[in-house]
Design an enzyme around this catalytic site. Structure first.
Site, PDB file in Angstrom:
ATOM      1  CG  ASP A  10      -1.985  -1.076   1.167  1.00 23.87           C
ATOM      2  OD1 ASP A  10      -2.288  -1.532   0.046  1.00 23.87           O
ATOM      3  OD2 ASP A  10      -2.506  -1.460   2.232  1.00 23.87           O
TER       4      ASP A  10
ATOM      5  CE1 TYR B  57       4.102  -6.755   4.790  1.00 25.39           C
ATOM      6  CE2 TYR B  57       3.841  -9.028   5.508  1.00 25.39           C
ATOM      7  CZ  TYR B  57       3.741  -8.072   4.522  1.00 25.39           C
ATOM      8  OH  TYR B  57       3.291  -8.423   3.278  1.00 25.39           O
TER       9      TYR B  57
ATOM     10  CG  ASP C 180      -5.007   1.845   6.429  1.00 26.70           C
ATOM     11  OD1 ASP C 180      -5.883   2.728   6.362  1.00 26.70           O
ATOM     12  OD2 ASP C 180      -4.465   1.360   5.412  1.00 26.70           O
TER      13      ASP C 180
ATOM     14  NE  ARG D 101      -4.806  -3.044   4.539  1.00 22.79           N
ATOM     15  CZ  ARG D 101      -5.713  -3.054   3.573  1.00 22.79           C
ATOM     16  NH1 ARG D 101      -6.785  -2.289   3.657  1.00 22.79           N
ATOM     17  NH2 ARG D 101      -5.557  -3.840   2.524  1.00 22.79           N
TER      18      ARG D 101
END
Length: 305
Positions: free
Chosen positions: A39, A67, A81, A177
């Site tokens: 993103d 991550y 988010d 997310r």
């Protein structure tokens, strides 16, 4: 022709397509693909496959990703988010570290996850994010993903909306997310992803990556090509073997290669993908094992010399 894998450290504010377009413009090379969308607000590892290396994109995408994320409790948004509109808010949350650790541990293993509306999943020919932008919310089917590792890194509990920083290694198709939202649900409070950085993709880490500025400078100095990684560097998780020069000709001619001709072949199963090399180290390509015929058949050949 320039070819290989270029791991890029994607900056915030850029789409993955923006990165591809910029590098394509710098290199004047059309054949470039990225291995896993990030993103715009997300930073981190974005492997670019250039030239014939685009043929390994699908295998790079299949590998686990890692991550570092920040989850914020007490808020929920329509995008899961902080870029979205707030749809729920709960202030002055009290929560203890032991409960957080216990909850994070419960997510390790195979879990079921519902893709967010703001995602690239296709439903009846349309991307979910396209439907979401049109104001539609549709039912999505939960699907299995795997969380290989989930570790607490930092807690900020003394605030109205506590923040939890964690690292996670997961399978392809995992939405961090949604993981944040689901962790919040397990804790009994709204939650949202506040920050995200991808630290591993296709076997590549921050140490392998170049920034956009470094790419421009190295290209201007004529030094960028030496920084490209070979296509097979993304395939190190697959079994491998080697053949002599005479047998290598079978690969160039599209013939099956008898298993008994392969040196140092690791343990394989039927339909295993195998990286095959000539005995001087030249990468020949990807082959599929067929134990019924006792041979390897070509899937993608990478050289013809």
């Amino acid at each position: 022709m320039m070819e290989g894998i270029l791991p890029v450290w994607k900056p915030a504010g850029w789409t993955s397509h923006d990165v591809v377009a910029k590098v394509r413009g710098i290199l004047r090379v059309k054949r470039i693909g990225h291995a896993g969308t990030l993103d715009p607000q997300v930073t981190g590892v974005l492997p670019l496959c250039i030239g014939r290396a685009t043929r390994v994109v699908e295998y790079v995408q299949e590998r686990p990703k890692a991550y570092e994320a920040v989850l914020q409790l007490g808020l929920a948004t329509d995008t899961e988010d902080l870029t979205g509109a707030i749809i729920s808010q709960l202030d002055n949350i009290t929560i203890v570290e032991s409960e957080i650790r216990r909850t994070l541990a419960s997510f390790v293993g195979e879990i079921m996850q519902v893709p967010p509306m703001y995602s690239a999943v296709r439903v009846e020919g349309k991307r979910l994010y396209e439907l979401a932008r049109e104001g539609h919310i549709i039912e999505r089917q939960a699907r299995p993903v795997t969380i290989y590792r989930l570790e607490l890194l930092e807690l900020e509990l003394g605030m109205a909306h506590p923040r939890i920083r964690f690292s996670v290694q997961c399978s392809k198709g995992t939405y961090i997310r949604t993981l944040c939202v689901d962790i919040g649900k397990a804790l009994g409070v709204p939650a949202v992803m506040a920050e995200l950085t991808r630290t591993l993709s296709g076997g590549f880490t921050r140490e392998h990556c170049l920034t956009m500025e470094e790419i421009q400078k190295l290209h201007a100095a004529g030094e960028l090509e030496s920084k490209l990684l070979p296509a097979d560097s993304a395939l190190s998780h697959l079994p491998s073997g080697s053949v002599n020069a005479a047998t290598a000709q079978y690969a160039f001619q599209g013939k099956r290669i008898p298993l008994q001709n392969i040196q140092a072949l690791q343990r394989i199963d039927d339909q295993s993908l195998v990286c095959l090399y000539r005995d001087d180290g030249l990468f020949l390509g990807l082959f599929e094992a067929d134990k019924d015929t006792g041979s390897l058949k070509a899937v993608k050949v990478f050289t013809s010399v």
